[in-house]
Design an enzyme around this catalytic site. Structure first.
Site, mmCIF file in Angstrom:
data_model
loop_
_atom_site.group_PDB
_atom_site.id
_atom_site.type_symbol
_atom_site.label_atom_id
_atom_site.label_comp_id
_atom_site.label_asym_id
_atom_site.label_seq_id
_atom_site.Cartn_x
_atom_site.Cartn_y
_atom_site.Cartn_z
ATOM 1 N N MET A 39 0.691 10.846 -1.288
ATOM 2 C CA MET A 39 0.541 9.676 -2.171
ATOM 3 C C MET A 39 -0.866 9.613 -2.764
ATOM 4 O O MET A 39 -1.451 8.534 -2.895
ATOM 5 C CB MET A 39 0.849 8.389 -1.398
ATOM 6 C CG MET A 39 2.248 8.350 -0.824
ATOM 7 S SD MET A 39 2.577 6.885 0.175
ATOM 8 C CE MET A 39 1.630 7.269 1.660
ATOM 9 N N LYS A 42 9.798 1.056 -3.170
ATOM 10 C CA LYS A 42 8.518 0.691 -3.751
ATOM 11 C C LYS A 42 8.127 1.723 -4.787
ATOM 12 O O LYS A 42 8.371 2.911 -4.614
ATOM 13 C CB LYS A 42 7.440 0.611 -2.664
ATOM 14 C CG LYS A 42 7.768 -0.349 -1.533
ATOM 15 C CD LYS A 42 6.715 -0.265 -0.441
ATOM 16 C CE LYS A 42 7.046 -1.193 0.710
ATOM 17 N NZ LYS A 42 8.278 -0.779 1.434
ATOM 18 N N ASP A 59 15.127 3.833 -0.148
ATOM 19 C CA ASP A 59 13.849 3.912 -0.850
ATOM 20 C C ASP A 59 13.947 4.797 -2.088
ATOM 21 O O ASP A 59 14.865 5.612 -2.228
ATOM 22 C CB ASP A 59 12.767 4.484 0.073
ATOM 23 C CG ASP A 59 12.119 3.415 0.937
ATOM 24 O OD1 ASP A 59 12.435 2.232 0.756
ATOM 25 O OD2 ASP A 59 11.298 3.777 1.804
#
Length: 250
Positions: free
Chosen positions: A168, A57, A35
């Protein structure tokens, strides 16, 4: 013979916060699917025989859908490879690790999980902010700010007490801060943002909750960053003076 999958949490980003077990499995790996937030600067040395595949992502862009990642893990293991799935933080803290484990188990693939140090605790700690502290907070709540929180969730958080940690959450920072104040949390509640915690690029922004959006914009704080809300933020070096200055200038 079928291969296996090891789901590894790489910790908050610093290479020396990887676990010994994680490094051993990387050294044995045939393929590594990693990731964006995983520690990767030394990945080629950690996994010298492995093919390295970036499936990370990015905000607003999921280049490799989760279903395709699940398929890759299963297909690679079925071909007899030792597969490592390397994630940032801990794979079971908003990392979709449970989905990948389920996909492997459903396919009859041997899968193991190697926990990692979650940024929900380590990033605040690196900035001198404990998520719990005697006399200030005896609990902490970790939520994702990837999508805007509902009014019901904001109302619950505003009166929950303890420490709130938002992962996030830079894209929804204004919504979160304004919503908590709207539902009764004091705008003078200490708040801190820790950008790229536990790395050489770490930056910290501290302000009252009602001014954290403006303060972060002025400081240029960007993702990835962890938001901490609660009295424990006062324990960060220089926090008290910073909070007093901002309250007086309001």
């Amino acid at each position: 013979m079928p291969g296996s999958v090891a789901l590894i949490g790489g910790g908050p980003g610093a290479a020396d916060l990887m676990t010994v077990r994680a490094l051993r499995l990387l050294d044995q790996a045939d393929v590594v699917y990693y990731d964006r937030l995983a520690p990767t600067d030394e990945l080629a040395a950690w996994a010298p025989r492995a093919r390295l595949v970036d499936v990370g992502k990015r905000p607003g862009h999921h280049r490799v859908p989760q279903e395709e990642i699940n398929r890759l893990l299963v297909a690679s293991a079925r071909s007899g490879l030792r597969v490592v799935r390397l994630k940032g933080g801990d794979p079971f803290v908003f990392g979709r690790g449970s989905e990948e484990v389920s996909a492997c188990r459903d396919a009859g693939i041997e899968v193991s999980v190697v926990p990692g140090i979650t940024s929900a605790v380590s990033a605040p700690a690196a900035a001198g902010i404990p998520v719990t502290a005697r006399g200030l907070s005896t609990s902490f709540t970790v939520i994702t700010g990837h999508d805007p929180l509902s009014e019901r969730a904001l109302a619950a958080l505003a009166h929950l007490g303890g420490t709130t940690v938002v992962l996030m959450g830079m894209g929804t920072l204004g919504h979160t801060a304004a919503g908590l104040v709207r539902h009764g949390m004091s705008p003078e509640t200490p708040a801190g943002l820790v950008e790229r915690g536990c790395t050489p690029d770490q930056r910290v922004c501290i302000a009252p909750l009602g001014r954290i959006l403006l303060a972060s914009a002025m400081a240029g704080i960007a993702s990835p960053a962890v938001l901490v809300i609660g009295e424990v933020v006062r324990l960060a070096p220089g926090a008290e003076q910073r909070l007093r200055d901002l309250v007086q200038s309001a």
